[in-house]
Design an enzyme around this catalytic site. Structure first.
Site, PDB file in Angstrom:
ATOM      1  CG  PHE A  24      -5.723  -1.765  13.723  1.00 36.90           C
ATOM      2  CD1 PHE A  24      -5.559  -2.456  14.916  1.00 36.90           C
ATOM      3  CD2 PHE A  24      -4.966  -2.151  12.622  1.00 36.90           C
ATOM      4  CE1 PHE A  24      -4.648  -3.512  15.010  1.00 36.90           C
ATOM      5  CE2 PHE A  24      -4.059  -3.204  12.710  1.00 36.90           C
ATOM      6  CZ  PHE A  24      -3.902  -3.880  13.901  1.00 36.90           C
ATOM      7  N   GLY A  25      -3.703   1.078  14.235  1.00 33.94           N
ATOM      8  CA  GLY A  25      -2.396   1.396  13.647  1.00 33.94           C
ATOM      9  C   GLY A  25      -1.521   0.157  13.599  1.00 33.94           C
ATOM     10  CE1 TYR A  26      -2.252  -0.342   8.396  1.00 36.63           C
ATOM     11  CE2 TYR A  26      -0.054  -1.002   7.729  1.00 36.63           C
ATOM     12  CZ  TYR A  26      -1.251  -0.374   7.459  1.00 36.63           C
ATOM     13  OH  TYR A  26      -1.421   0.249   6.236  1.00 36.63           O
ATOM     14  N   GLY A  27       1.596   0.373  11.468  1.00 34.11           N
ATOM     15  CA  GLY A  27       2.900   0.808  10.951  1.00 34.11           C
ATOM     16  C   GLY A  27       3.400   1.978  11.777  1.00 34.11           C
ATOM     17  CB  SER A  28       4.497   5.391  10.827  1.00 34.50           C
ATOM     18  OG  SER A  28       3.316   5.949  10.272  1.00 34.50           O
ATOM     19  CD  GLU A  99      -0.972   7.124   7.655  1.00 39.77           C
ATOM     20  OE1 GLU A  99      -0.596   6.309   6.805  1.00 39.77           O
ATOM     21  OE2 GLU A  99      -0.299   7.431   8.660  1.00 39.77           O
TER      22      GLU A  99
HETATM   23  C1  SIN Z   1      -0.426   2.643   9.979  1.00 35.66           C
HETATM   24  O1  SIN Z   1       0.583   2.847  10.629  1.00 35.66           O
HETATM   25  O2  SIN Z   1      -1.427   2.083  10.516  1.00 35.66           O
HETATM   26  C2  SIN Z   1      -0.571   3.066   8.554  1.00 35.66           C
HETATM   27  C3  SIN Z   1       0.675   3.013   7.760  1.00 35.66           C
HETATM   28  C4  SIN Z   1       1.759   3.953   8.223  1.00 35.66           C
HETATM   29  O3  SIN Z   1       1.492   5.141   8.431  1.00 35.66           O
HETATM   30  O4  SIN Z   1       2.900   3.508   8.385  1.00 35.66           O
END
Ligand code: SIN
Length: 189
Positions: A24-28, A99
């Site tokens: 699950f990705g929420y940011g980059s 990460e």
């Molecule tokens: C993510 O994107 O899920 C983790 C945080 C990031 O790498 O910005």
């Protein structure tokens, strides 16, 4: 806790018996997809919200002058929509390195738009990690982001690409949009 969490993550879950694993990705991870995936689709997790409360020493800042990037903060009643990717377990070698600045992976239930559910791994930088910066007013976060840059580029690029990616998913995250508003005000002056 050390800044580099990649070794800890390797030992957290044995993924060797999995044919594929959901991430699950929420940011980059929404907008910078530098890894192979089998399929991807939007997903939502419950009880978490996105916050620019994590310091970045290795991507959008430096150890001397950390940038501000996203982590998830436990928020009962809230939901967080992002992108889920089904990947080969081998991909976590790369993801753990990417990460490594304070994020640990956790399994969490994810809800897809068709109502189905799967468990997926999510990278969360909790408040006890050495790079955690914590809460600040949105205009201060925007000022911080405006002046930060690191090996992966400008911190503002992280914010703007993320906000664009969320808008493409039909998500208007008030925290992200509030910081974007302040950043664009700064850029206009
Ligand atoms: C993510 O994107 O899920 C983790 C945080 C990031 O790498 O910005």
């Amino acid at each position: 806790m050390s800044h580099d969490t990649s070794l800890i993550n390797k030992q957290r879950q044995d993924l060797s018996t999995f044919e594929s694993v959901w991430l699950f990705g929420y940011g980059s991870l929404i907008y910078k997809v530098d890894f192979p995936y089998i399929e991807r689709k939007p997903a939502t997790i419950s009880g978490w919200s996105r916050r620019f409360w994590q310091g970045s020493h290795d991507h959008r800042g430096t150890p001397e002058s950390p940038g501000r990037v996203l982590t998830l903060i436990e928020t009962p009643g809230e939901t967080c929509t992002g992108m889920a990717y089904r990947v080969s377990p081998a991909v976590f070698e790369h993801l753990d390195h990417r990460e490594k600045n304070g994020y640990l992976r956790f399994f969490t239930p994810m809800q897809f738009q068709d109502g189905s559910q799967e468990d997926g791994l999510v990278y969360i930088a909790s408040s006890d990690n050495a790079a955690f910066l914590g809460e600040a007013p949105l205009d201060e976060i925007a000022t911080h982001i405006a002046k930060s840059r690191g090996p992966s580029g400008d911190n503002s690029e992280y914010l703007l690409k993320l906000s664009d990616g969320l808008r493409q998913l039909g998500v208007k995250d008030p925290h992200v949009e509030g910081i974007r508003y302040h950043l664009e005000m700064l850029q206009a002056t």
